[in-house]
Design a protein around this motif. Structure first.
Motif, PDB file in Angstrom:
ATOM      1  N   CYS A 152      14.287 -27.543  32.988  1.00  0.00           N
ATOM      2  CA  CYS A 152      15.566 -27.251  32.308  1.00  0.00           C
ATOM      3  C   CYS A 152      15.694 -28.054  31.005  1.00  0.00           C
ATOM      4  CB  CYS A 152      16.750 -27.584  33.191  1.00  0.00           C
ATOM      5  SG  CYS A 152      16.714 -26.814  34.796  1.00  0.00           S
ATOM      6  N   CYS A 154      18.327 -32.746  33.928  1.00  0.00           N
ATOM      7  CA  CYS A 154      17.029 -32.331  34.483  1.00  0.00           C
ATOM      8  C   CYS A 154      15.973 -32.642  33.432  1.00  0.00           C
ATOM      9  CB  CYS A 154      17.006 -30.849  34.834  1.00  0.00           C
ATOM     10  SG  CYS A 154      15.331 -30.269  35.239  1.00  0.00           S
ATOM     11  N   CYS A 167      15.391 -30.656  41.234  1.00  0.00           N
ATOM     12  CA  CYS A 167      16.410 -29.944  40.448  1.00  0.00           C
ATOM     13  C   CYS A 167      16.864 -28.670  41.160  1.00  0.00           C
ATOM     14  CB  CYS A 167      15.857 -29.597  39.069  1.00  0.00           C
ATOM     15  SG  CYS A 167      16.997 -28.590  38.115  1.00  0.00           S
ATOM     16  N   HIS A 170      16.521 -25.201  38.522  1.00  0.00           N
ATOM     17  CA  HIS A 170      15.275 -24.441  38.422  1.00  0.00           C
ATOM     18  C   HIS A 170      14.488 -24.489  39.737  1.00  0.00           C
ATOM     19  CE1 HIS A 170      13.200 -28.316  37.361  1.00  0.00           C
ATOM     20  NE2 HIS A 170      12.152 -27.705  37.884  1.00  0.00           N
TER      21      HIS A 170
END
Ligand SMILES: [Zn+2]
Length: 344
Positions: free
Chosen positions: A68, A64, A42, A45
């Motif tokens: 997230c 995600c 991701c 993050h």
């Protein structure tokens, strides 16, 4: 008049793909394709699990599943990456992807209803609007009207870290840009030429491991790398009897060149666009092609597809390295000789 124009989010969303946005952030290479899905770590993050972030390319949406626990469309993604409002994200997207604001502007977000007393506003027909850069995009890159000077040739990143000789550095026009203006400040520049040999862009490599939130490579936002094959202009001058070697990265081409193999081109990633395929077909009259991508998940998956496509017009061999994470750049002269043959 508002300071920032109101824009049609839906229109903007339809012009940009998630792949383009991931490419913009320089992370598309860490994603794996399977069918209409992409999965990777991701970028929001900054996770590391390669399956936590998924993109459904047909619907142009993402999710995600990790920290997230959130998903959305392309603009939602830019919002989160940039920490911006949806409106500011939309304006930013227009800048990055060269979408003229005139084409996506709305008046106060409302649609004006023309009546018989007022002439209908001149609306540009939709067909004229610029489409998003999709894999089939073959927009040619215009030749650059400038050439960078202020290049430090013997930079330790090139000579020590990459092991290049001054001759190779000059031959490829590489150097550390010491100027103080523009996209390439503080980067190693790599000139990119089209098949005619005209300079169309510079790629900028951060010299070493970049700090967080800095991309390893920068390309001009208007540059369409799907329309170029790196080093093709020089590879086509080599003998037709020699195999054409296709690699992913600039430095694999440069290093193999230094070792004596000059008929090497790079796709600038593991993806071969239809335009790149066409360029290879049209310009390289070789009976033999060697596909030598990086030995990682993306390369392993992409090389079979690429080989299948090229096999329509050439004899194709896929090279599989026996070491994980191996890249053509790291071959010794002896190993290159064993794999690629020829005389050095
Ligand atoms: Zn996340």
């Amino acid at each position: 008049m508002p300071k920032k124009p109101f824009v049609d989010f839906r229109d903007i969303r339809s012009r940009i793909t998630m792949e383009q946005v991931l490419e913009h952030y320089g992370v598309l290479g860490t994603f794996k394709h399977s069918g209409h899905n992409l999965s990777g770590p991701c970028p929001i993050h900054k996770g590391t699990n390669p399956t936590q972030f998924r993109v459904e390319t047909e619907k142009n949406i993402w999710h995600c599943f990790s920290e997230c626990k959130h998903g959305g469309n392309v603009l939602d993604f830019i919002c989160r990456m940039e920490n911006l409002s949806i409106h500011d994200a939309a304006i930013k997207a227009c800048e990055w992807f060269d979408i003229p604001l005139d084409e996506v502007k709305t008046s106060n977000g409302k649609t004006a209803e023309p009546d018989e007393h007022t002439p209908a506003p001149a609306v540009k027909p939709k067909a004229q609007s610029k489409p998003a850069r999709k894999p089939e995009d073959n927009t040619p890159n215009p030749p650059l009207k400038f050439k960078l000077d202020k290049l430090q040739r013997e930079h330790p990143y090139l000579t020590q870290e990459r092991g290049l000789t001054l001759e190779t550095i000059i031959d490829f026009g590489l150097g550390y840009f010491t100027g103080d203006k523009g996209l390439m400040v503080g980067r190693i520049v790599i000139p990119i030429h089209n098949a005619k040999g005209e300079l169309v862009a510079y790629a900028g490599r951060w010299p070493g491991e970049p700090p967080e939130d800095t991309e390893k490579y920068k390309l001009p936002p208007k540059f369409n790398k799907l329309s170029e094959v790196f080093n093709l202009d020089r590879a086509i001058k080599e003998s037709a009897d020699e195999p054409l070697v296709i690699v992913e990265g600039f430095f694999s081409v440069i290093k193999l060149h230094q070792l004596g193999w000059h008929k090497v081109v790079a796709l600038m990633g593991w993806f071969m666009s239809p335009t790149q395929e066409e360029l290879i077909r049209e310009h390289v009259k070789a009976s033999h092609v060697i596909v030598m991508l990086d030995e990682n998940e993306a390369g392993q998956e992409a090389r079979e597809k690429i080989a299948g496509r090229l096999a329509k017009f050439a004899f194709v061999k896929v090279h599989v390295f026996d070491k994980p994470e191996m890249q053509p750049e790291h071959l010794s002269a002896e190993e290159a000789q064993r794999i690629l043959g020829g005389t050095v």
